[in-house]
Scaffold this active site. Structure first.
Site, PDB file in Angstrom:
ATOM      1  N   GLY A 217      15.351   0.936 104.551  1.00  0.00           N
ATOM      2  CA  GLY A 217      15.307  -0.481 104.165  1.00  0.00           C
ATOM      3  C   GLY A 217      14.848  -1.306 105.356  1.00  0.00           C
ATOM      4  N   ALA A 218      14.033  -0.685 106.223  1.00  0.00           N
ATOM      5  CA  ALA A 218      13.688  -1.270 107.527  1.00  0.00           C
ATOM      6  C   ALA A 218      12.911  -2.585 107.431  1.00  0.00           C
ATOM      7  CB  ALA A 218      12.898  -0.255 108.350  1.00  0.00           C
TER       8      ALA A 218
ATOM      9  N   ARG B 104      15.739  -7.802 104.865  1.00  0.00           N
ATOM     10  CA  ARG B 104      16.418  -8.786 105.723  1.00  0.00           C
ATOM     11  C   ARG B 104      17.313  -8.095 106.752  1.00  0.00           C
ATOM     12  NH1 ARG B 104      16.216 -11.629 100.834  1.00  0.00           N
ATOM     13  NH2 ARG B 104      17.783 -10.198 100.054  1.00  0.00           N
ATOM     14  N   MET B 105      18.152  -7.160 106.280  1.00  0.00           N
ATOM     15  CA  MET B 105      19.057  -6.480 107.217  1.00  0.00           C
ATOM     16  C   MET B 105      18.301  -5.494 108.095  1.00  0.00           C
ATOM     17  SD  MET B 105      22.024  -7.598 107.364  1.00  0.00           S
ATOM     18  CE  MET B 105      22.551  -6.239 108.384  1.00  0.00           C
TER      19      MET B 105
ATOM     20  N   THR C  64      25.369  -2.687  98.850  1.00  0.00           N
ATOM     21  CA  THR C  64      26.417  -3.058  97.903  1.00  0.00           C
ATOM     22  C   THR C  64      25.907  -2.889  96.465  1.00  0.00           C
ATOM     23  OG1 THR C  64      25.734  -5.377  97.913  1.00  0.00           O
ATOM     24  CG2 THR C  64      27.425  -4.727  99.501  1.00  0.00           C
TER      25      THR C  64
ATOM     26  N   ALA D 221      30.438   0.232 104.278  1.00  0.00           N
ATOM     27  CA  ALA D 221      31.188  -1.020 104.417  1.00  0.00           C
ATOM     28  C   ALA D 221      30.457  -2.114 103.661  1.00  0.00           C
ATOM     29  CB  ALA D 221      31.314  -1.407 105.887  1.00  0.00           C
TER      30      ALA D 221
ATOM     31  N   ASN E 237      30.954  -5.064 104.227  1.00  0.00           N
ATOM     32  CA  ASN E 237      30.759  -6.145 105.196  1.00  0.00           C
ATOM     33  C   ASN E 237      31.087  -5.618 106.592  1.00  0.00           C
ATOM     34  OD1 ASN E 237      31.126  -8.593 106.760  1.00  0.00           O
ATOM     35  ND2 ASN E 237      31.019  -9.642 104.785  1.00  0.00           N
TER      36      ASN E 237
ATOM     37  N   HIS F  59      26.379 -16.845  98.336  1.00  0.00           N
ATOM     38  CA  HIS F  59      25.312 -16.126  99.054  1.00  0.00           C
ATOM     39  C   HIS F  59      23.958 -16.753  98.752  1.00  0.00           C
ATOM     40  CE1 HIS F  59      28.290 -12.906  99.683  1.00  0.00           C
ATOM     41  NE2 HIS F  59      27.514 -12.530 100.685  1.00  0.00           N
TER      42      HIS F  59
ATOM     43  N   LYS G 247      20.133 -12.650  96.593  1.00  0.00           N
ATOM     44  CA  LYS G 247      21.115 -11.570  96.426  1.00  0.00           C
ATOM     45  C   LYS G 247      21.099 -11.096  94.971  1.00  0.00           C
ATOM     46  CE  LYS G 247      25.845 -10.164  97.429  1.00  0.00           C
ATOM     47  NZ  LYS G 247      25.385  -8.887  97.997  1.00  0.00           N
TER      48      LYS G 247
ATOM     49  N   GLY H 130      29.919  -7.418  97.273  1.00  0.00           N
ATOM     50  CA  GLY H 130      30.746  -6.272  97.661  1.00  0.00           C
ATOM     51  C   GLY H 130      31.953  -6.727  98.472  1.00  0.00           C
TER      52      GLY H 130
HETATM   53  P1  NAD Z   1      16.499  -6.833 101.118  1.00  0.00           P
HETATM   54  O1  NAD Z   1      16.088  -6.837  99.685  1.00  0.00           O
HETATM   55  O2  NAD Z   1      15.977  -7.891 102.028  1.00  0.00           O
HETATM   56  O3  NAD Z   1      16.160  -5.413 101.783  1.00  0.00           O
HETATM   57  C1  NAD Z   1      16.316  -4.173 101.135  1.00  0.00           C
HETATM   58  C2  NAD Z   1      15.110  -3.349 101.507  1.00  0.00           C
HETATM   59  O4  NAD Z   1      15.301  -1.997 101.038  1.00  0.00           O
HETATM   60  C3  NAD Z   1      13.823  -3.868 100.841  1.00  0.00           C
HETATM   61  O5  NAD Z   1      12.838  -4.051 101.842  1.00  0.00           O
HETATM   62  C4  NAD Z   1      13.447  -2.749  99.877  1.00  0.00           C
HETATM   63  O6  NAD Z   1      12.038  -2.598  99.736  1.00  0.00           O
HETATM   64  C5  NAD Z   1      14.052  -1.551 100.598  1.00  0.00           C
HETATM   65  N1  NAD Z   1      14.175  -0.349  99.762  1.00  0.00           N
HETATM   66  C6  NAD Z   1      14.449  -0.267  98.435  1.00  0.00           C
HETATM   67  N2  NAD Z   1      14.387   1.021  98.048  1.00  0.00           N
HETATM   68  C7  NAD Z   1      14.057   1.750  99.143  1.00  0.00           C
HETATM   69  C8  NAD Z   1      13.828   3.137  99.371  1.00  0.00           C
HETATM   70  N3  NAD Z   1      13.907   4.018  98.372  1.00  0.00           N
HETATM   71  N4  NAD Z   1      13.510   3.550 100.613  1.00  0.00           N
HETATM   72  C9  NAD Z   1      13.417   2.661 101.620  1.00  0.00           C
HETATM   73  N5  NAD Z   1      13.601   1.328 101.472  1.00  0.00           N
HETATM   74  C10 NAD Z   1      13.931   0.884 100.240  1.00  0.00           C
HETATM   75  O7  NAD Z   1      18.102  -6.869 101.095  1.00  0.00           O
HETATM   76  P2  NAD Z   1      19.109  -7.106 102.323  1.00  0.00           P
HETATM   77  O8  NAD Z   1      19.560  -8.515 102.318  1.00  0.00           O
HETATM   78  O9  NAD Z   1      18.545  -6.517 103.562  1.00  0.00           O
HETATM   79  O10 NAD Z   1      20.356  -6.268 101.800  1.00  0.00           O
HETATM   80  C11 NAD Z   1      20.262  -4.880 101.560  1.00  0.00           C
HETATM   81  C12 NAD Z   1      21.608  -4.398 101.044  1.00  0.00           C
HETATM   82  O11 NAD Z   1      22.604  -4.595 102.058  1.00  0.00           O
HETATM   83  C13 NAD Z   1      22.125  -5.165  99.813  1.00  0.00           C
HETATM   84  O12 NAD Z   1      22.834  -4.251  98.990  1.00  0.00           O
HETATM   85  C14 NAD Z   1      23.060  -6.204 100.409  1.00  0.00           C
HETATM   86  O13 NAD Z   1      24.046  -6.637  99.496  1.00  0.00           O
HETATM   87  C15 NAD Z   1      23.650  -5.411 101.533  1.00  0.00           C
HETATM   88  N6  NAD Z   1      24.205  -6.195 102.650  1.00  0.00           N
HETATM   89  C16 NAD Z   1      25.311  -5.702 103.231  1.00  0.00           C
HETATM   90  C17 NAD Z   1      25.856  -6.325 104.337  1.00  0.00           C
HETATM   91  C18 NAD Z   1      27.052  -5.708 105.005  1.00  0.00           C
HETATM   92  O14 NAD Z   1      27.568  -6.238 106.014  1.00  0.00           O
HETATM   93  N7  NAD Z   1      27.518  -4.560 104.508  1.00  0.00           N
HETATM   94  C19 NAD Z   1      25.258  -7.481 104.869  1.00  0.00           C
HETATM   95  C20 NAD Z   1      24.095  -7.963 104.255  1.00  0.00           C
HETATM   96  C21 NAD Z   1      23.566  -7.305 103.139  1.00  0.00           C
END
Ligand code: NAD
Length: 265
Positions: A12-13, A16-17, A97, A119, A121, A152, A156, A162
């Site tokens: 998911g590089a 956003r995260m 999540t 986690a 969060n 959020h 989202k 989560g």
């Molecule tokens: P985002 O949509 O900006 O990023 C997710 C990325 O994953 C996208 O670029 C997407 O193309 C990619 N992706 C999807 N399928 C893939 C695959 N098969 N292989 C590689 N990449 C793939 O979302 P985000 O805001 O970065 O959040 C990602 C997840 O993390 C969500 O589930 C969010 O709820 C969760 N999150 C958790 C925390 C925490 O502290 N645990 C904090 C923020 C977000």
């Protein structure tokens, strides 16, 4: 770069995260990002990502060469990554999540052979809040009606968050309830009066809100509100990178942030 830097793959590089993880990792010499994995057909494939210009790939097999894979992607991808990480003997940290029961089972299965930390969060504040909520819920007992609010950003895709579910479970534990038995996910129309054995959820989505959670404990004549506000996504990235360093070399099993923050492991 340290001689013993832990090698990391990020799934998911380009998200956003993922972007935040690449940014934060660049300033750490205790770990090295070796693979930046993006979604199949992503426009980012072949592009240089993050301050260190790591070339993005959609090849999930790249995780086989690292010490720890960090996943912030989608529930489907997260379950698939767990399966591959288990096959390759690679530790896994995930913040994804919205997983369903089947996807959680895939993670349980993987955790039989690798250390796996999931986690909802990664912020220290929210993990402290989880403790406080359980304590407050137990302290008030049946005198308090418990409601959970979360807000959020508009992109989202899962609700409630989560983290709201995690806080709901903590509140339920305080009353010796199972969240699934007492959760009210939404209210509309002629709902009738509120039940005593109920935990309600409210959800707001808007603009660029990083993440806010409030647990209300409403008793007759007084109300306790326990609130956490995240203002910078970097806290989640730093927490996930800290978890990756902590998890490397641990025995197989399912871990949580509270094991890292409050456990003696
Ligand atoms: P985002 O949509 O900006 O990023 C997710 C990325 O994953 C996208 O670029 C997407 O193309 C990619 N992706 C999807 N399928 C893939 C695959 N098969 N292989 C590689 N990449 C793939 O979302 P985000 O805001 O970065 O959040 C990602 C997840 O993390 C969500 O589930 C969010 O709820 C969760 N999150 C958790 C925390 C925490 O502290 N645990 C904090 C923020 C977000």
């Amino acid at each position: 770069m340290s001689a013993h830097a832990i090698e990391i793959a990020i799934v998911g590089a380009a998200g956003r995260m993922g972007t935040q993880l690449l940014q934060e990792a660049a300033s750490l010499d205790t770990l090295k990002i070796s693979a930046a994995i993006v979604a199949p057909q992503s426009a980012h494939i072949g592009q240089a990502l993050g301050p260190e210009g790591i070339i993005a790939t959609d090849d999930l097999d790249a995780i086989a060469t690292v010490d720890v894979v960090i996943d912030f992607s989608s529930p489907d991808a997260c379950a698939r990554v767990a399966e591959l990480a288990a096959g390759a003997g690679v530790a896994m940290v995930s913040g994804t999540t919205g997983l369903n029961a089947e996807q959680h089972r895939a993670l349980d299965q993987a955790a039989r052979s690798i250390p796996l930390l999931l986690a909802a969060n990664f912020s220290v504040g929210v993990n402290l809040l989880e403790h406080l909520v359980e304590l407050a819920s137990r302290g008030f007992g049946e005198d308090a009606d418990i409601e959970i609010f979360e807000a959020h950003h508009r992109r989202k895709v899962d609700a409630p968050s989560g983290t709201a579910l995690m806080l709901g479970r903590a509140a339920a534990r305080g009353r010796d309830w199972n969240l699934e038995d007492v959760a009210t996910w939404a209210r509309e129309g002629h709902t009738g009066p509120r039940d005593n054995d109920e935990i309600g959820f409210q959800v707001l989505r808007g603009a660029d809100i990083v993440g806010e959670h409030t647990v209300y404990l409403c008793a007759a004549g007084e109300r306790l509100e326990l609130t956490h506000r995240a203002t910078d996504r970097a806290i989640f990235a730093r927490g996930a990178l800290r978890a990756a360093r902590w998890l490397a070399g641990k025995p197989a099993g399912r871990y949580q942030m509270r094991d890292l923050l409050f456990g003696d492991a």
